[in-house]
Design a protein around this motif. Structure first.
Motif, mmCIF file in Angstrom:
data_model
loop_
_atom_site.group_PDB
_atom_site.id
_atom_site.type_symbol
_atom_site.label_atom_id
_atom_site.label_comp_id
_atom_site.label_asym_id
_atom_site.label_seq_id
_atom_site.Cartn_x
_atom_site.Cartn_y
_atom_site.Cartn_z
ATOM 1 N N ILE A 79 0.867 -0.918 -0.110
ATOM 2 C CA ILE A 79 -0.560 -0.025 -0.108
ATOM 3 C C ILE A 79 0.807 1.725 0.292
ATOM 4 N N ARG A 80 1.143 1.521 -1.293
ATOM 5 C CA ARG A 80 1.502 3.194 -0.585
ATOM 6 C C ARG A 80 0.572 4.428 -0.732
ATOM 7 N N MET A 81 1.265 4.576 0.258
ATOM 8 C CA MET A 81 0.272 5.466 1.968
ATOM 9 C C MET A 81 0.807 6.253 2.132
ATOM 10 N N LEU A 82 2.366 6.217 1.978
ATOM 11 C CA LEU A 82 3.685 7.664 2.405
ATOM 12 C C LEU A 82 4.242 8.494 1.920
ATOM 13 N N ASP A 83 3.998 8.839 0.761
ATOM 14 C CA ASP A 83 4.675 9.210 0.163
ATOM 15 C C ASP A 83 4.000 10.949 -0.957
ATOM 16 N N GLY A 84 3.459 11.337 0.682
ATOM 17 C CA GLY A 84 2.759 13.041 0.117
ATOM 18 C C GLY A 84 2.263 12.881 1.131
ATOM 19 N N ILE A 85 1.649 13.641 1.259
ATOM 20 C CA ILE A 85 0.797 14.594 2.915
ATOM 21 C C ILE A 85 -0.039 12.819 3.395
ATOM 22 N N VAL A 86 0.277 13.194 4.865
ATOM 23 C CA VAL A 86 -0.965 11.813 5.079
ATOM 24 C C VAL A 86 -1.604 12.000 5.813
ATOM 25 N N THR A 87 -2.943 11.977 6.095
ATOM 26 C CA THR A 87 -3.665 12.614 5.963
ATOM 27 C C THR A 87 -4.525 11.146 6.558
ATOM 28 N N ASP A 88 -5.438 11.819 8.099
ATOM 29 C CA ASP A 88 -6.432 11.173 8.650
ATOM 30 C C ASP A 88 -7.423 9.313 7.268
ATOM 31 N N ALA A 89 -7.426 9.929 6.666
ATOM 32 C CA ALA A 89 -8.567 9.256 4.839
ATOM 33 C C ALA A 89 -7.142 8.630 4.364
ATOM 34 N N ILE A 90 -6.295 8.797 4.269
ATOM 35 C CA ILE A 90 -5.256 8.185 4.072
ATOM 36 C C ILE A 90 -4.546 7.108 4.207
ATOM 37 N N GLU A 91 -5.008 7.401 6.167
ATOM 38 C CA GLU A 91 -4.510 6.260 6.969
ATOM 39 C C GLU A 91 -5.464 4.798 7.103
ATOM 40 N N ALA A 92 -6.755 5.919 7.225
ATOM 41 C CA ALA A 92 -7.763 4.721 7.446
ATOM 42 C C ALA A 92 -8.392 3.739 6.038
ATOM 43 N N SER A 93 -8.009 4.692 4.346
ATOM 44 C CA SER A 93 -8.239 3.840 3.342
ATOM 45 C C SER A 93 -7.279 2.273 3.340
ATOM 46 N N SER A 94 -5.491 2.649 3.780
ATOM 47 C CA SER A 94 -4.934 1.914 4.093
ATOM 48 C C SER A 94 -4.838 0.835 5.231
ATOM 49 N N ILE A 95 -5.529 1.114 5.955
ATOM 50 C CA ILE A 95 -5.374 0.169 7.759
ATOM 51 C C ILE A 95 -6.847 -0.795 6.902
ATOM 52 N N GLY A 96 -7.452 -0.105 5.866
ATOM 53 C CA GLY A 96 -8.947 -1.127 6.121
ATOM 54 C C GLY A 96 -9.005 -1.687 4.525
ATOM 55 N N PHE A 97 -7.763 -1.913 4.205
ATOM 56 C CA PHE A 97 -7.668 -2.147 2.517
ATOM 57 C C PHE A 97 -7.961 -3.708 2.445
ATOM 58 N N ASN A 98 -8.985 -3.815 1.514
ATOM 59 C CA ASN A 98 -9.696 -5.432 1.455
ATOM 60 C C ASN A 98 -9.739 -6.005 2.266
ATOM 61 N N PRO A 99 -10.134 -6.178 4.093
ATOM 62 C CA PRO A 99 -10.132 -7.121 4.779
ATOM 63 C C PRO A 99 -10.106 -8.471 5.049
ATOM 64 N N ASN A 100 -11.056 -8.518 3.775
ATOM 65 C CA ASN A 100 -11.475 -10.451 3.885
ATOM 66 C C ASN A 100 -10.559 -10.745 2.109
ATOM 67 N N HIS A 101 -9.720 -10.203 2.138
ATOM 68 C CA HIS A 101 -8.134 -11.015 1.864
ATOM 69 C C HIS A 101 -6.534 -10.431 2.114
ATOM 70 N N VAL A 102 -6.849 -9.249 2.766
ATOM 71 C CA VAL A 102 -5.550 -9.046 3.508
ATOM 72 C C VAL A 102 -5.894 -10.287 4.858
ATOM 73 N N GLY A 109 -6.504 9.336 13.882
ATOM 74 C CA GLY A 109 -7.619 10.291 13.931
ATOM 75 C C GLY A 109 -9.233 9.516 13.647
ATOM 76 N N ARG A 110 -9.923 9.780 13.713
ATOM 77 C CA ARG A 110 -11.302 9.339 14.004
ATOM 78 C C ARG A 110 -11.596 7.917 12.804
ATOM 79 N N LEU A 111 -11.624 8.546 11.492
ATOM 80 C CA LEU A 111 -11.560 7.808 10.621
ATOM 81 C C LEU A 111 -9.853 5.997 11.077
ATOM 82 N N ALA A 112 -9.385 6.075 11.565
ATOM 83 C CA ALA A 112 -8.244 5.259 11.171
ATOM 84 C C ALA A 112 -8.410 4.465 12.357
#
Length: 542
Positions: free
Chosen positions: A144-167, A187-190
């Motif tokens: 999951i490429r998510m650190l190469d830029g401004i890291v927002t709560d939404a980006i963290e949440a999308s990364s942490i919650g990516f495809n949870p029934n496959h990963v 944050g709240r979303l993460a």
């Protein structure tokens, strides 16, 4: 070589030693090949034998098959010769550029190499004469490429919650700035993403979140103030050097669960792994390098028993990690359940064979249903605290006895507190259990001059794991800095007990500790200051 990516990125990076599971064609390491499953090629028997006991698991035919891990980081060079055969596009995404391809950005001033290095540790191909072999070399790995830029709560949440029934497993080597003065958590979303993963991930068995404990040791930081490693949902992993010592970059805190190897002194070996441009590296470092080793070991356990819940796995880690190879370090204590624990290492060095053996589905009994008992004093009035002073709060509890949520065998303990103070870094907080186990929930941080205090901050500890929580707990808040102008008050607190109403099956007999690895050369040197900061982490005001 700890953390740093670039000014707008978030990540932790560090160091390592030569292991039986990350292997290179080198005179100092253990080799893996089709002709020789294990060969000890140390040039001298005085060199330490470093062993996470992975090879006996491979010899049983357990190599990570059917398990999917994704690395939340700065990208993944998925076409790397040593990774491509195990690459899983369904476990990958680029949240920095919003496309399905996590391929890293090549930049001569700051190559995004960290994610590729971490993924290599987990799933490098075996027997191809490339960089080495991953701990779980037949698992599938994504990035999951998510650190190469401004890291927002939404980006963290999308990364942490990516495809949870496959990963199955998420490996993360980043967090708040390790500058010794930041207090930050999800944050709240993460936080919602963590909760969803625990409740719904892996078909309801719970996603496995593996987190590096942090590299702020030189900055006087401690992971009590990192809400990612301090979460009950993450498995926080620290580092040990090839001398079996706590490295200069390691942080102390009461939430660390276990330890894997990484680098230490500047003369120590580091982790070998895949690198950008289809190359190899022998310099991967820090708790950033320890967490993927742990993720690979946990993949072996999930192949052995795919039905393990997230709590089953935490129990197995607690019950099989070893303090013996790290016993020369200060800070070890035996808790009220007979478990050895240390604020630098958690319950000790991971033991892949013991962990996988205990996970055997023929004998493993799922831990009982989780219960949560919240203890508070609704009549509590704010109490003043000054320099050279102390606040002591005695907390008697029956641990919800007689109720549906009664806790008789502890897992995590949290103290949720709101504290005002003129200099936050001068505060020291301890919690003593009814069994007499004293845990440091917050250590002083000299660089933390903030007057913001803590607002509903969850200080978490695993140090009383297995104890009966009924009785009187003692919470102490002190300031011994000598800065007599300091003042503040504790506004509120509550004690949150996580555990089970009955003792888990594997804990009905005492834990038996046996000798593990003999580590020679028990010495410490001084790290070169230029061996610093390879990946920077996001900077958010404390």
């Amino acid at each position: 070589e700890p953390l740093s990516v670039h000014s707008e990125s978030a990540s932790r990076h560090l160091v390592a030693a030569c292991l039986d599971c990350i292997v290179r064609a080198d005179q100092r390491c253990l080799l893996f090949s089709s002709s020789s499953f294990q060969q000890d090629t140390r040039t001298s028997s005085s060199l330490p034998k470093l062993d996470l006991h992975v090879i006996p698991v491979w010899q049983k035919g357990i190599t990570g098959k059917g398990v999917v891990i994704t690395v939340l980081d700065d990208g993944l060079e998925w076409n790397h010769t040593d990774i491509y055969s195990n690459y899983d596009a369904a476990a990958s995404y680029d949240f920095n550029d919003n496309d399905p391809d996590p391929f890293p950005r090549y930049d001569s001033t700051n190559e995004n190499k960290h994610g590729t290095r971490c993924a290599g540790e987990i799933a490098m191909q075996a027997d191809n004469n490339k960089c080495g072999v991953g701990v779980a070399y037949n698992s599938k790995v994504g990035g999951i490429r998510m650190l190469d830029g401004i890291v927002t709560d939404a980006i963290e949440a999308s990364s942490i919650g990516f495809n949870p029934n496959h990963v199955d497993i998420y490996s993360a080597s980043w967090g708040p700035n390790d500058d010794g003065k930041t207090v930050e958590g999800p944050g709240r979303l993460a936080q919602k993403a963590f909760e969803y993963g625990i409740q719904k991930g892996r078909g309801g068995k719970g996603s496995i979140f593996v987190w590096a404990s942090g590299n702020g040791g030189r900055q006087g930081d401690n992971c009590d103030c990192d809400g990612y490693t301090d979460s009950i949902y993450t498995i926080s992993i620290s580092s040990a050097s090839q001398q079996g010592l706590s490295p200069w970059y390691a942080e102390k805190c009461s939430s660390t669960l276990a330890t894997a190897y990484s680098s230490g002194d500047y003369t120590d070996q580091r982790i070998t792994s895949a690198d950008l441009h289809n190359e190899c590296t022998q310099t991967h470092t820090g708790t950033s390098a320890s967490a993927p080793l742990a993720a690979g070991i946990f993949a072996l356990a999930l192949e052995q028993n795919p039905n393990l819940t997230w709590r089953d796995l935490q129990h197995i880690i607690v019950w099989t990690s070893e303090f013996d190879p790290l016993a020369n370090n200060p800070g070890w204590k035996r808790n009220g359940a007979g478990l050895m624990v240390n604020s630098r290492f958690g319950f000790g060095l991971l033991n892949a064979k013991a962990l996988v053996d205990l996970a055997d589905p023929a004998t493993w009994k799922h831990v009982p249903e989780k219960k949560i008992c919240i203890v508070r004093d609704d009549a509590f009035q704010p109490r003043e605290l000054k320099a050279a002073g102390e606040i002591t709060i005695e907390i008697p509890t029956k641990a919800c006895a007689g109720q549906e949520n009664a806790v008789r065998s502890l897992e995590h303990v949290q103290v949720e507190a709101s504290i005002e103070y003129t200099r936050r870094g001068d505060l020291h907080i301890t919690l003593t259990s009814p069994a007499g186990t004293t845990t440091v929930l917050l250590a002083e941080r000299e660089r933390d001059t903030s007057a913001n205090g803590f607002r509903n901050w969850d200080f978490m500890s695993v140090h009383t794991w297995g104890e009966d929580p009924a009785g009187t707990w003692t919470l102490k808040i002190t300031d011994t800095s000598g800065r007599m102008e300091n003042k503040g008050r504790i506004l509120s607190w509550k004690l949150i007990l996580h555990g089970t109403s009955e003792k888990p099956e594997h804990m009905k007999k005492p834990r038996v500790y046996i000798p593990y690895n003999a580590v020679q050369n028990d010495r410490r040197g001084v790290e070169h200051m230029d061996d610093m900061m390879e990946v920077s982490r996001k900077e958010v005001p404390s």
